[in-house]
Design a protein around this motif. Structure first.
Motif, PDB file in Angstrom:
ATOM      1  N   UNK A  11       1.356 -12.087   3.366  1.00 22.99           N
ATOM      2  CA  UNK A  11       0.381 -12.951   2.685  1.00 22.99           C
ATOM      3  C   UNK A  11       0.979 -13.826   1.598  1.00 22.99           C
ATOM      4  N   UNK A  35       3.212 -16.990   0.432  1.00 19.14           N
ATOM      5  CA  UNK A  35       3.717 -18.260   0.962  1.00 19.14           C
ATOM      6  C   UNK A  35       5.061 -18.520   0.320  1.00 19.14           C
ATOM      7  N   UNK A  36       6.078 -18.711   1.138  1.00 11.97           N
ATOM      8  CA  UNK A  36       7.431 -18.821   0.609  1.00 11.97           C
ATOM      9  C   UNK A  36       8.201 -19.919   1.339  1.00 11.97           C
ATOM     10  N   UNK A  43       3.836 -18.407   5.756  1.00 14.45           N
ATOM     11  CA  UNK A  43       2.962 -17.379   5.198  1.00 14.45           C
ATOM     12  C   UNK A  43       2.647 -16.380   6.309  1.00 14.45           C
ATOM     13  N   UNK A  87       7.862 -16.745  -3.699  1.00 15.73           N
ATOM     14  CA  UNK A  87       6.661 -17.294  -3.108  1.00 15.73           C
ATOM     15  C   UNK A  87       5.442 -17.165  -3.998  1.00 15.73           C
ATOM     16  N   UNK A  88       4.337 -17.623  -3.475  1.00 14.14           N
ATOM     17  CA  UNK A  88       3.080 -17.624  -4.219  1.00 14.14           C
ATOM     18  C   UNK A  88       1.985 -17.034  -3.342  1.00 14.14           C
ATOM     19  N   UNK A  89       0.902 -16.659  -4.008  1.00 13.52           N
ATOM     20  CA  UNK A  89      -0.273 -16.120  -3.317  1.00 13.52           C
ATOM     21  C   UNK A  89      -1.448 -17.036  -3.648  1.00 13.52           C
ATOM     22  N   UNK A  90      -2.053 -17.605  -2.611  1.00 17.69           N
ATOM     23  CA  UNK A  90      -3.130 -18.571  -2.817  1.00 17.69           C
ATOM     24  C   UNK A  90      -4.473 -17.931  -2.483  1.00 17.69           C
ATOM     25  N   UNK A 128      -0.684  -8.471  -2.724  1.00 20.84           N
ATOM     26  CA  UNK A 128      -1.548  -8.847  -1.586  1.00 20.84           C
ATOM     27  C   UNK A 128      -2.984  -9.072  -2.021  1.00 20.84           C
ATOM     28  N   UNK A 186      -4.054 -12.592  -2.539  1.00 20.47           N
ATOM     29  CA  UNK A 186      -3.893 -13.549  -1.442  1.00 20.47           C
ATOM     30  C   UNK A 186      -5.229 -13.731  -0.743  1.00 20.47           C
ATOM     31  N   UNK A 187      -5.631 -14.972  -0.605  1.00 23.84           N
ATOM     32  CA  UNK A 187      -6.896 -15.256   0.072  1.00 23.84           C
ATOM     33  C   UNK A 187      -6.765 -15.158   1.574  1.00 23.84           C
ATOM     34  N   UNK A 188      -7.835 -14.710   2.209  1.00 23.01           N
ATOM     35  CA  UNK A 188      -7.892 -14.678   3.674  1.00 23.01           C
ATOM     36  C   UNK A 188      -9.279 -15.132   4.085  1.00 23.01           C
TER      37      UNK A 188
END
Lengths: 147, 277
Positions: free
Chosen positions: A49, A51-52, A66, B36-39, B86, B89-91
């Motif tokens: 989950x 994004x990298x 992702x 990374x990032x979590x959107x 986690x 993180x949007x889903x």
């Protein structure tokens, strides 16, 4: 962009291995010169989950991934005023029914001046579902098209 | 990577950004954030972008990078665990403008006609993000609900739960993985719908004689299902196959009298609607 001289500088800058190596170093990216172009290699563990970035060519493009529990999202970002064109040439859904890594292959065309750039990008992904992490390996070769 | 006793917490920085500016901001941030990032979408106008690290010395610079698109910023110490990351993180995915699939961590959408809430779980395929699942849901939304439905290879239960919400009854959710069956049962409960989740190996037992089947399973299992298909089954949504496998899947169901009536192709994956002429 202004004129042929500026365009030529831009093409050279995009294919400069030192620039790509410096920008991509935090991401595990190597960059080196290859006949008429630039060769890039990157590998990275990406948590589920997140994004990298797995490919970074300053001034031209960035490729993010992702991984999710059941799928892979890919983000091809243009870092140039004229967005490069990405064409998936092989590997869509490859590996789905095999034990091999999931693999995606693209052809990338960028209308730089004075000469366009063409590249091939390959991404493989191996997933550890239980740990919730995916291992990505990216290879890319970008070349100036002079003929 | 997971949190362990004694390991110091890590810092989470959460930026609230204008939704229409996220990609441009990420163009500036991503080169600085190798982990990374979590959107996560907060609503139609705002997106939260989180990132984690021990020493975020660059945090002040990130403010400047985000510029006018930065609507808010929070920092907190959080456990150094994958689950914690986690969680941010949007889903959330919208299918055919009618159905929204989201995780419990995503806020409900205002005015959404139909929502299905799915808790991601190991071994339970089906967040709603995969092209073949989306294709399956798109085809399901085109059908007139009625009669029984069995979802083969139910994973998280997303398709079965959507079917129950749309009006099919009774609805069965079958999978050969215990974790998927458990997840489908939990998710049905979470969505307050009646779905019977059952542990079934379709390599050994025929599919139940439901009027409608949805089958998100590999081609070889489709071939087994087709070979033992009940005459009571009038239509099958075939998914879990690649686009190149479409002819073989169609051919497998042809002897049972089912013909193609719809298809979705995306990202190299296929979903097919097969029915009786």
């Amino acid at each position: 962009m202004g004129g042929a001289a500026a365009g030529a500088a831009l093409t050279l800058a995009v294919l400069d291995p030192e620039t790509a190596a410096a920008a991509g170093a935090p991401h595990g990216q190597l960059a080196s010169a290859v006949g008429g172009g630039l060769r890039l290699s990157c590998h990275k563990l990406v948590e589920d989950a997140a994004r990298s970035t797995i490919l970074l060519v300053p001034g031209l493009l960035r490729l993010d991934v992702r991984p999710l529990e059941d799928s892979l999202q890919v983000f091809a970002r243009a870092l140039h005023p004229v967005p490069p064109r990405w064409e998936l040439i092989d590997g869509a859904a490859a590996g789905a029914a095999t034990d091999e890594p999931y693999r995606l292959d693209w052809r990338v065309d960028a209308l730089l001046e004075p000469h366009p750039v063409r590249g091939e990008v390959t991404v493989t992904m191996t997933v550890d579902f239980d740990r919730g992490v995916a291992h990505f390996v990216t290879h890319a070769v970008l070349r100036e098209i002079t003929t | 990577m997971d949190g362990v006793p004694g390991r110091p917490d890590m810092r989470r920085v959460a930026l609230t950004l204008r939704a229409d500016a996220v990609e441009e901001v990420l163009d500036r941030l991503m080169p600085l954030l190798p982990q990374g990032v979590y959107e996560r979408a907060l609503d139609a106008e705002r997106t939260e972008v989180s990132f984690f690290g021990d020493g975020l010395a660059a945090a002040a610079a990130l403010d400047a990078l985000a510029g006018d698109d930065l609507l808010g910023r929070e920092e907190e110490e959080v456990p150094d665990s994958r689950e914690e990351r986690r969680r941010h993180a949007g889903r959330a995915w919208t299918v055919s403008d009618r159905l929204r699939v989201r995780s419990p961590g995503d806020p409900p959408a205002a005015g959404a006609a139909l929502e299905v809430v799915i808790e991601p779980a190991p071994g339970a395929f089906g967040t709603g993000a995969h092209p073949t699942t989306r294709g399956c849901l798109e085809l399901l939304l085109e059908l007139e609900p009625g009669g029984g439905l069995a979802d083969l290879g139910c994973g998280s239960g997303v398709v079965a739960i959507a079917a129950a919400r749309l009006g099919w009854e009774p609805v069965y959710a079958l999978d050969f993985d215990e974790r998927a069956v458990a997840a489908a049962g939990r998710n049905a409960q979470r969505n307050d719908v009646e779905v019977r989740a059952l542990l079934v190996d379709l390599r050994e037992i025929p599919a139940p004689p439901a009027h409608t089947l949805t089958a998100n399973i590999p081609l070889d299992i489709h071939e087994r299902v087709a070979a033992t298909l009940s005459p009571a089954t009038a239509r099958v949504i075939v998914s879990g196959i690649t686009a190149s496998q479409e002819p073989a899947a169609t051919a497998a169901y042809a002897p049972a009298g089912l013909v193609p009536q719809g298809r979705r192709i995306a990202g190299g994956w296929a979903a097919l609607l097969l029915g009786r002429p």
